[in-house]
Design a protein around this motif. Structure first.
Motif, PDB file in Angstrom:
ATOM      1  N   TRP A 193       8.820  12.475 -10.911  1.00  0.00           N
ATOM      2  CA  TRP A 193       9.787  11.636 -10.492  1.00  0.00           C
ATOM      3  C   TRP A 193      10.743  12.481  -9.570  1.00  0.00           C
ATOM      4  O   TRP A 193      11.101  12.368  -8.358  1.00  0.00           O
ATOM      5  N   ILE A 194      11.151  13.540 -10.406  1.00  0.00           N
ATOM      6  CA  ILE A 194      12.316  14.488  -9.704  1.00  0.00           C
ATOM      7  C   ILE A 194      11.556  15.445  -8.845  1.00  0.00           C
ATOM      8  O   ILE A 194      12.188  15.467  -7.706  1.00  0.00           O
ATOM      9  N   ASP A 195      10.566  15.865  -9.098  1.00  0.00           N
ATOM     10  CA  ASP A 195       9.938  16.792  -8.110  1.00  0.00           C
ATOM     11  C   ASP A 195       9.441  15.958  -6.842  1.00  0.00           C
ATOM     12  O   ASP A 195       9.553  16.663  -5.593  1.00  0.00           O
ATOM     13  N   GLY A 196       8.833  14.869  -7.163  1.00  0.00           N
ATOM     14  CA  GLY A 196       8.320  14.090  -6.065  1.00  0.00           C
ATOM     15  C   GLY A 196       9.470  13.569  -4.927  1.00  0.00           C
ATOM     16  O   GLY A 196       9.285  13.888  -3.725  1.00  0.00           O
ATOM     17  N   TRP A 197      10.479  13.107  -5.662  1.00  0.00           N
ATOM     18  CA  TRP A 197      11.729  12.492  -4.531  1.00  0.00           C
ATOM     19  C   TRP A 197      12.273  13.654  -3.886  1.00  0.00           C
ATOM     20  O   TRP A 197      12.847  13.629  -2.861  1.00  0.00           O
ATOM     21  N   LYS A 198      12.368  14.754  -4.511  1.00  0.00           N
ATOM     22  CA  LYS A 198      13.064  15.989  -4.169  1.00  0.00           C
ATOM     23  C   LYS A 198      12.223  16.487  -2.839  1.00  0.00           C
ATOM     24  O   LYS A 198      12.750  16.861  -1.801  1.00  0.00           O
ATOM     25  N   GLY A 199      10.979  16.288  -2.984  1.00  0.00           N
ATOM     26  CA  GLY A 199      10.000  16.880  -1.956  1.00  0.00           C
ATOM     27  C   GLY A 199      10.035  16.027  -0.776  1.00  0.00           C
ATOM     28  O   GLY A 199       9.847  16.299   0.472  1.00  0.00           O
ATOM     29  N   LEU A 200      10.476  14.744  -1.144  1.00  0.00           N
ATOM     30  CA  LEU A 200      10.698  13.470  -0.019  1.00  0.00           C
ATOM     31  C   LEU A 200      12.018  13.695   0.639  1.00  0.00           C
ATOM     32  O   LEU A 200      12.529  12.838   1.518  1.00  0.00           O
ATOM     33  N   VAL A 239       0.932  -1.071   0.113  1.00  0.00           N
ATOM     34  CA  VAL A 239       0.049  -0.078  -0.084  1.00  0.00           C
ATOM     35  C   VAL A 239       1.001   1.159  -0.045  1.00  0.00           C
ATOM     36  O   VAL A 239       0.444   2.407  -0.533  1.00  0.00           O
ATOM     37  N   VAL A 240       2.101   1.250   0.565  1.00  0.00           N
ATOM     38  CA  VAL A 240       3.002   2.281   0.399  1.00  0.00           C
ATOM     39  C   VAL A 240       3.196   3.043  -0.798  1.00  0.00           C
ATOM     40  O   VAL A 240       3.397   4.003  -1.117  1.00  0.00           O
ATOM     41  N   LEU A 241       3.157   2.177  -1.906  1.00  0.00           N
ATOM     42  CA  LEU A 241       3.420   2.534  -3.181  1.00  0.00           C
ATOM     43  C   LEU A 241       2.326   3.402  -3.647  1.00  0.00           C
ATOM     44  O   LEU A 241       2.435   4.303  -4.548  1.00  0.00           O
ATOM     45  N   LEU A 242       0.917   3.376  -2.877  1.00  0.00           N
ATOM     46  CA  LEU A 242      -0.073   4.523  -3.596  1.00  0.00           C
ATOM     47  C   LEU A 242       0.270   5.851  -2.844  1.00  0.00           C
ATOM     48  O   LEU A 242      -0.097   6.773  -3.582  1.00  0.00           O
ATOM     49  N   ALA A 243       1.126   5.605  -1.627  1.00  0.00           N
ATOM     50  CA  ALA A 243       1.302   7.169  -1.056  1.00  0.00           C
ATOM     51  C   ALA A 243       2.607   7.561  -2.135  1.00  0.00           C
ATOM     52  O   ALA A 243       2.726   8.972  -2.148  1.00  0.00           O
ATOM     53  N   VAL A 244       3.504   6.845  -2.529  1.00  0.00           N
ATOM     54  CA  VAL A 244       4.510   7.215  -3.470  1.00  0.00           C
ATOM     55  C   VAL A 244       3.855   7.673  -4.764  1.00  0.00           C
ATOM     56  O   VAL A 244       4.451   8.829  -5.192  1.00  0.00           O
ATOM     57  N   ALA A 245       3.109   6.970  -5.252  1.00  0.00           N
ATOM     58  CA  ALA A 245       2.211   7.523  -6.534  1.00  0.00           C
ATOM     59  C   ALA A 245       1.627   8.834  -6.392  1.00  0.00           C
ATOM     60  O   ALA A 245       2.025   9.660  -7.139  1.00  0.00           O
ATOM     61  N   GLU A 288       2.775  11.201  -4.055  1.00  0.00           N
ATOM     62  CA  GLU A 288       3.952  12.122  -4.089  1.00  0.00           C
ATOM     63  C   GLU A 288       4.723  12.583  -5.396  1.00  0.00           C
ATOM     64  O   GLU A 288       4.797  13.630  -5.730  1.00  0.00           O
ATOM     65  N   LEU A 289       4.588  11.322  -6.192  1.00  0.00           N
ATOM     66  CA  LEU A 289       5.448  11.642  -7.406  1.00  0.00           C
ATOM     67  C   LEU A 289       4.255  11.790  -8.637  1.00  0.00           C
ATOM     68  O   LEU A 289       4.849  12.026  -9.690  1.00  0.00           O
ATOM     69  N   LYS A 290       3.139  11.962  -8.346  1.00  0.00           N
ATOM     70  CA  LYS A 290       1.909  12.462  -9.320  1.00  0.00           C
ATOM     71  C   LYS A 290       2.187  11.418 -10.531  1.00  0.00           C
ATOM     72  O   LYS A 290       2.258  11.885 -11.688  1.00  0.00           O
ATOM     73  N   SER A 291       2.248  10.028  -9.917  1.00  0.00           N
ATOM     74  CA  SER A 291       2.185   9.041 -11.150  1.00  0.00           C
ATOM     75  C   SER A 291       0.779   9.093 -11.900  1.00  0.00           C
ATOM     76  O   SER A 291      -0.264   9.411 -11.178  1.00  0.00           O
ATOM     77  N   PRO A 292       0.906   9.059 -13.260  1.00  0.00           N
ATOM     78  CA  PRO A 292      -0.172   9.309 -13.945  1.00  0.00           C
ATOM     79  C   PRO A 292      -1.198   7.952 -13.914  1.00  0.00           C
ATOM     80  O   PRO A 292      -2.410   8.241 -14.205  1.00  0.00           O
ATOM     81  N   ARG A 293      -0.430   6.738 -13.730  1.00  0.00           N
ATOM     82  CA  ARG A 293      -1.313   5.500 -13.701  1.00  0.00           C
ATOM     83  C   ARG A 293      -0.690   4.503 -13.021  1.00  0.00           C
ATOM     84  O   ARG A 293       0.588   4.648 -13.055  1.00  0.00           O
ATOM     85  N   VAL A 294      -1.369   3.419 -13.003  1.00  0.00           N
ATOM     86  CA  VAL A 294      -0.730   2.221 -12.213  1.00  0.00           C
ATOM     87  C   VAL A 294       0.715   1.856 -12.894  1.00  0.00           C
ATOM     88  O   VAL A 294       0.654   1.533 -14.217  1.00  0.00           O
ATOM     89  N   GLY A 295       1.750   1.816 -12.268  1.00  0.00           N
ATOM     90  CA  GLY A 295       2.996   1.238 -12.779  1.00  0.00           C
ATOM     91  C   GLY A 295       3.799   2.245 -13.627  1.00  0.00           C
ATOM     92  O   GLY A 295       4.839   2.096 -14.364  1.00  0.00           O
TER      93      GLY A 295
END
Length: 282
Positions: free
Chosen positions: A121-128, A99-105, A107-114
């Motif tokens: 990717w860059i903005d999300g991980w920087k924010g974390l 379920v943690v990957l839904l939080a990662v999705a 944070e990283l504004k994933s457009p869809r599953v997988g």
């Protein structure tokens, strides 16, 4: 602050600031929250230093994150796709269905599953505060804990999941897809405080003591059984969003449900189904 929460916060604080465990504990004891403690550290890194002055660590590196992105990117596309995601999960030591990957999705504004695009990717991980696999591994337990115990954060991830999981061009979620994601999110929220029961409050501000118990974990399966018996092509965004409020506010006997309120008809029908099931002892 509980010992486990303090230790988790220390790990996060140290991962972001590079400070010692001893300093991290002192900042956290004084400022309570990780974000406030980190800000205080950057504003005055020598506040608790014994003798040496610490320099704030460098901000997460765009070039490092780009290198990692390219490592997992589909060679025939501009995004990380399912194969790259599976490899990323392997390197992070996390189950692809965690379920943690839904939080990662979220944070990283994933457009869809997988799938992950470069900017998210860059903005999300920087924010974390992450630019390496080791830092990413350290932040995952923090996200998992936040998702379980922070109701506003849970709701943000929950609402984002509808768009994340929806097939491109579709306005609703397929019932089996909705159940798969509910099956991840609901038990996790019920284990912590994210889906804690919100009791009725009267006009004079008194909290109702008539039924202290709220939604029970077994009702998740009741909901699925109801949806499977009912049939239907999909779950609307309105039903998805309001189901969160329903789970948090309904009592264990469904007696505080207001049929005149603006609930989706699917939830109206489920309440009738659940009451009948309670009456039958099934």
């Amino acid at each position: 602050m509980g010992d486990r929460r303090m230790e988790d916060n220390i790990v996060q604080f140290c991962g972001v600031t590079g400070a010692s465990t001893r300093e991290a504990r002192k900042y956290l004891e004084k400022y309570k929250r990780v974000d406030m403690a980190v800000d205080a550290f950057y504003n005055n890194p020598s506040e608790f230093a014994a003798s040496t002055r610490h320099q704030p660590p460098a901000a997460p590196s765009t070039s490092k994150l780009t290198t990692l992105f390219n490592k997992y990117k589909d060679p025939d596309a501009e995004e990380i796709t399912v194969d790259g995601t599976l490899k990323l999960c392997e390197d992070l030591g996390v189950n692809p269905e965690d379920v943690v990957l839904l939080a990662v999705a979220y944070e990283l504004k994933s457009p869809r599953v997988g799938e992950w695009n470069k900017q998210g990717w860059i903005d999300g991980w920087k924010g974390l505060g992450c630019d390496s696999l080791s830092a990413m591994k350290q932040v995952l337990p923090q996200l998992r804990d936040k998702l379980a115990n922070d109701p506003p954060y849970f709701r943000k991830v929950y609402n984002r999941t509808f768009d994340f999981a929806r097939s491109e061009g579709q306005r609703s979620l397929a019932v089996d897809t909705a159940q798969a994601f509910w099956g991840l999110l609901l038990p996790h929220g019920l284990e912590g405080d994210a889906l804690s029961h919100t009791k009725d409050v009267s006009e004079d501000g008194d909290v109702s003591m008539e039924d202290e118990e709220g939604w029970k974990p077994e009702y998740v399966q009741w909901w699925f059984d109801f949806l499977n018996e009912k049939g239907g092509k999909g779950v609307s965004k309105d039903t998805w969003a309001m189901f969160y409020d329903f789970v948090r506010t309904i009592n264990s006997k469904f007696t505080n449900y207001d049929m005149e309120a603006a609930w989706p008809s699917t939830i109206d029908d489920f309440v009738d189904y659940a009451k009948a099931r309670l009456a039958s002892g099934a």
